[in-house]
Design an enzyme around this catalytic site. Structure first.
Site, PDB file in Angstrom:
ATOM      1  N   HIS A   1      19.889  22.210  80.115  1.00  0.00           N
ATOM      2  CA  HIS A   1      19.158  22.182  78.839  1.00  0.00           C
ATOM      3  C   HIS A   1      18.682  20.769  78.535  1.00  0.00           C
ATOM      4  O   HIS A   1      19.319  20.034  77.784  1.00  0.00           O
ATOM      5  CB  HIS A   1      20.088  22.678  77.727  1.00  0.00           C
ATOM      6  CG  HIS A   1      19.395  22.952  76.430  1.00  0.00           C
ATOM      7  ND1 HIS A   1      20.043  23.584  75.387  1.00  0.00           N
ATOM      8  CD2 HIS A   1      18.152  22.676  75.981  1.00  0.00           C
ATOM      9  CE1 HIS A   1      19.219  23.692  74.364  1.00  0.00           C
ATOM     10  NE2 HIS A   1      18.057  23.131  74.704  1.00  0.00           N
TER      11      HIS A   1
ATOM     12  N   HIS B   1      15.008  18.256  77.690  1.00  0.00           N
ATOM     13  CA  HIS B   1      13.601  18.178  77.318  1.00  0.00           C
ATOM     14  C   HIS B   1      13.073  16.832  77.790  1.00  0.00           C
ATOM     15  O   HIS B   1      13.556  15.792  77.351  1.00  0.00           O
ATOM     16  CB  HIS B   1      13.434  18.287  75.804  1.00  0.00           C
ATOM     17  CG  HIS B   1      14.077  19.508  75.214  1.00  0.00           C
ATOM     18  ND1 HIS B   1      13.405  20.697  75.090  1.00  0.00           N
ATOM     19  CD2 HIS B   1      15.327  19.727  74.737  1.00  0.00           C
ATOM     20  CE1 HIS B   1      14.210  21.605  74.546  1.00  0.00           C
ATOM     21  NE2 HIS B   1      15.394  21.034  74.328  1.00  0.00           N
TER      22      HIS B   1
ATOM     23  N   ARG C   1       9.535  16.055  77.891  1.00  0.00           N
ATOM     24  CA  ARG C   1       8.286  15.713  77.191  1.00  0.00           C
ATOM     25  C   ARG C   1       7.126  15.371  78.125  1.00  0.00           C
ATOM     26  O   ARG C   1       6.186  14.704  77.715  1.00  0.00           O
ATOM     27  CB  ARG C   1       8.520  14.528  76.252  1.00  0.00           C
ATOM     28  CG  ARG C   1       9.758  14.581  75.376  1.00  0.00           C
ATOM     29  CD  ARG C   1       9.775  15.777  74.472  1.00  0.00           C
ATOM     30  NE  ARG C   1      10.871  15.684  73.490  1.00  0.00           N
ATOM     31  CZ  ARG C   1      11.362  16.720  72.839  1.00  0.00           C
ATOM     32  NH1 ARG C   1      10.882  17.940  73.066  1.00  0.00           N
ATOM     33  NH2 ARG C   1      12.331  16.567  71.962  1.00  0.00           N
TER      34      ARG C   1
ATOM     35  N   HIS D   1      17.263  30.471  72.618  1.00  0.00           N
ATOM     36  CA  HIS D   1      17.479  29.601  71.459  1.00  0.00           C
ATOM     37  C   HIS D   1      17.965  30.509  70.342  1.00  0.00           C
ATOM     38  O   HIS D   1      17.166  31.116  69.630  1.00  0.00           O
ATOM     39  CB  HIS D   1      16.179  28.897  71.080  1.00  0.00           C
ATOM     40  CG  HIS D   1      16.301  28.006  69.885  1.00  0.00           C
ATOM     41  ND1 HIS D   1      16.481  26.643  69.985  1.00  0.00           N
ATOM     42  CD2 HIS D   1      16.279  28.275  68.557  1.00  0.00           C
ATOM     43  CE1 HIS D   1      16.557  26.116  68.785  1.00  0.00           C
ATOM     44  NE2 HIS D   1      16.431  27.094  67.892  1.00  0.00           N
TER      45      HIS D   1
ATOM     46  N   ASP E   1      21.236  19.379  75.497  1.00  0.00           N
ATOM     47  CA  ASP E   1      20.045  19.583  74.671  1.00  0.00           C
ATOM     48  C   ASP E   1      19.368  18.232  74.421  1.00  0.00           C
ATOM     49  O   ASP E   1      18.977  17.904  73.306  1.00  0.00           O
ATOM     50  CB  ASP E   1      20.395  20.269  73.355  1.00  0.00           C
ATOM     51  CG  ASP E   1      19.161  20.758  72.599  1.00  0.00           C
ATOM     52  OD1 ASP E   1      18.040  20.661  73.141  1.00  0.00           O
ATOM     53  OD2 ASP E   1      19.327  21.224  71.456  1.00  0.00           O
TER      54      ASP E   1
ATOM     55  N   HIS F   1      13.017  11.630  70.807  1.00  0.00           N
ATOM     56  CA  HIS F   1      11.998  11.369  69.797  1.00  0.00           C
ATOM     57  C   HIS F   1      11.982   9.875  69.523  1.00  0.00           C
ATOM     58  O   HIS F   1      12.964   9.169  69.786  1.00  0.00           O
ATOM     59  CB  HIS F   1      12.292  12.118  68.492  1.00  0.00           C
ATOM     60  CG  HIS F   1      12.327  13.603  68.625  1.00  0.00           C
ATOM     61  ND1 HIS F   1      11.197  14.355  68.889  1.00  0.00           N
ATOM     62  CD2 HIS F   1      13.359  14.496  68.541  1.00  0.00           C
ATOM     63  CE1 HIS F   1      11.528  15.637  68.953  1.00  0.00           C
ATOM     64  NE2 HIS F   1      12.832  15.744  68.743  1.00  0.00           N
TER      65      HIS F   1
END
Length: 483
Positions: A55, A57, A59, A210, A333, A337
């Site tokens: 899991h 991310h 980007r 999710h 997860d 950002h």
């Protein structure tokens, strides 16, 4: 050749010497790099199968100012991970559809590299960018076109990317197959639920769900949300999706994996489904073990995520679900950002925190130092079980030692404490040997400014933790070291 002396095998306790095959071209390090012929005293350290994270991310494409495949994979390697599953909320979405709008965010990156969809682009990322990434990775295809929730993706558009697809594949396609389906960041919508489950069943993959949906709210509903004056998210927003998908798994017999489970009532439902023998697995994340919603008062939006941090009672229930085996694995997860985005306030700032580079230390502090589980069980949760979910076998170190280690010298004049030597140059299929070297008792302070990720959005900065990955070995080659 680099040799680690006196290192302990994680699940047998045997002390061995380990000789690495080589240093990879993608190798990077913190501090002085070990010499190619270094003998390193690894007394007190533990050798385990490499961690896996189902899991993350990254980007890329579309938001590479937050993270890229390069920076994300470096973050993973520095955290002891040898394999990750990349979620499909890229821009454009990883849905297998041909890009039709060349002006869409991220489309130019894909098209300029010579590919017409995101799956092809990410499978061939290393060729397109002339880099070697320091971590293995699989890909997850969207459940819906564009992750918009209106139309299910078409199996015929991504069937060729499956591991057992009959179409001929190049080395990059074989190395980075599609192994799961998800609209991660969003639950599968009711209008396409039946078709998505049909795709799961027909493809033989599993659904990564999710398991949370809400139309309003920003933090957990309760005293903290009221003190902050921020709309709350009830805990049953998670249970509603969990219960719905358990019913579909019961009906169709397909494997559903629930992401980042965070509430006692959801764990109870999952516990009952497992007792029924249903094909259900679940994960939680380090932040749900270490923090409750009261952390919002201290860390602000650095502790804002989705699902939100729950009550202290739910945090304790999450720890119990780890201890009793309800939780199958721990995933990070990892959600990068910018700090500018996270400074927009509770209503406007994006959800999520980064986690790859401090996950082991945070989990070790809470779970092992807290007396809830053993070191061995934490390795199972972060390596063996997620690898199993992703369809990969964790390295069986004990079997390698038994089959390929040179026997320890014996006889008159033999020095005491001489170990069996496992030389990875001599094992069968050295390209499959993925390992992590752990300082299980090493105390350290989390410093996000030293992270290899582009992002710094974590509430764990300044935390004093124990347990640190010290070297990451992939295909018998040293990829990362802080030894």
């Amino acid at each position: 050749m680099i040799t680690l002396r006196n290192i302990k095998v994680w699940n047998t306790g045997e002390i061995i010497d380990l000789r690495l095959a080589s240093t990879a071209s993608a190798f990077f390090h913190e501090g002085a790099a070990p010499a190619e012929d270094a003998d390193i005293d690894a007394s007190g350290l533990t050798l385990a199968p490499g961690f896996a994270d189902p899991h993350v991310h990254y980007r890329d494409p579309g938001q590479t100012y937050k993270e890229s495949m390069v920076s994300g994979c470096r973050a993973a390697a520095s955290g002891g991970y040898t394999n990750v599953l990349v979620m499909p909320n890229t821009l454009p979405a990883m849905d297998g559809e041909t890009i039709v709008d060349p002006e869409a965010l991220g489309a130019k990156e894909v098209l300029d590299a010579g590919y017409d969809n995101v799956i092809d682009y990410l499978q061939h990322y290393e060729a397109a960018h002339d880099v070697q990434l320091p971590v293995r990775y699989d890909l997850c295809v969207c459940a819906s076109k564009g992750r918009a929730g209106h139309e299910a993706t078409e199996l015929d558009h991504w069937r060729r990317y499956l591991p057992d697809a009959e179409e001929s594949k190049d080395d990059y396609q074989r190395a980075h197959p599609v192994t799961a389906i998800s609209d991660d960041g969003l639950a599968v919508t009711p209008e396409i639920l039946d078709q998505v489950f049909a795709n799961v069943k027909d493809s033989g993959l599993y659904l990564i769900e999710h398991c949370e949906h809400h139309d309003t709210g920003a933090v957990n509903e309760g005293p903290v949300s009221r003190e902050l004056g921020v709309p709350g998210i009830p805990e049953d927003t998670e249970l509603n999706i969990v219960a719905r998908d358990i019913a579909k798994a019961r009906e169709l017999g397909v494997h559903v994996h629930f992401q980042h489970v965070s509430t006692a009532i959801s764990f109870d439902a999952i516990r009952k489904a497992k007792a029924e023998g249903l094909p259900i697995t679940c994960e939680t994340a380090p932040h749900y073990l270490a923090l409750c919603d009261e952390a919002l008062l201290k860390y602000g939006t650095l502790a804002k995520m989705n699902p939100p941090l729950r009550s202290e009672a739910d945090r304790q229930a999450t720890v119990r679900a780890i201890a009793d085996g309800t939780v199958d694995m721990i995933a990070t997860d990892h959600a990068p950002h910018t700090l500018e985005e996270k400074a927009l306030g509770f209503l406007e700032s994006p959800n999520g925190i980064i986690g790859l580079e401090c996950a082991y230390g945070v989990c070790h502090k809470v779970l092992v130092d807290g007396g809830h589980i053993s070191d061995e069980r934490l390795i199972e949760l972060m390596s063996v079980k997620p690898n199993e979910l992703m369809g990969h076998e964790s390295c069986d170190i004990a079997t390698l030692v038994e089959n390929f280690a040179e026997p320890a010298p014996t006889g008159p004049g033999t020095r005491k404490g001489v170990n069996r030597l496992l030389d990875l140059n001599r094992v069968e299929s050295p390209e499959d040997v993925d390992l992590v070297v752990l300082g299980t008792d090493q105390a350290w302070t989390v410093n996000p400014e030293q992270f290899h990720s582009k992002a710094r959005n974590t509430p764990f900065g300044g935390w004093n933790v124990t347990g640190r990955p010290l070297a990451t070995i992939i295909g018998s080659q040293l990829m990362f070291s802080r030894l």
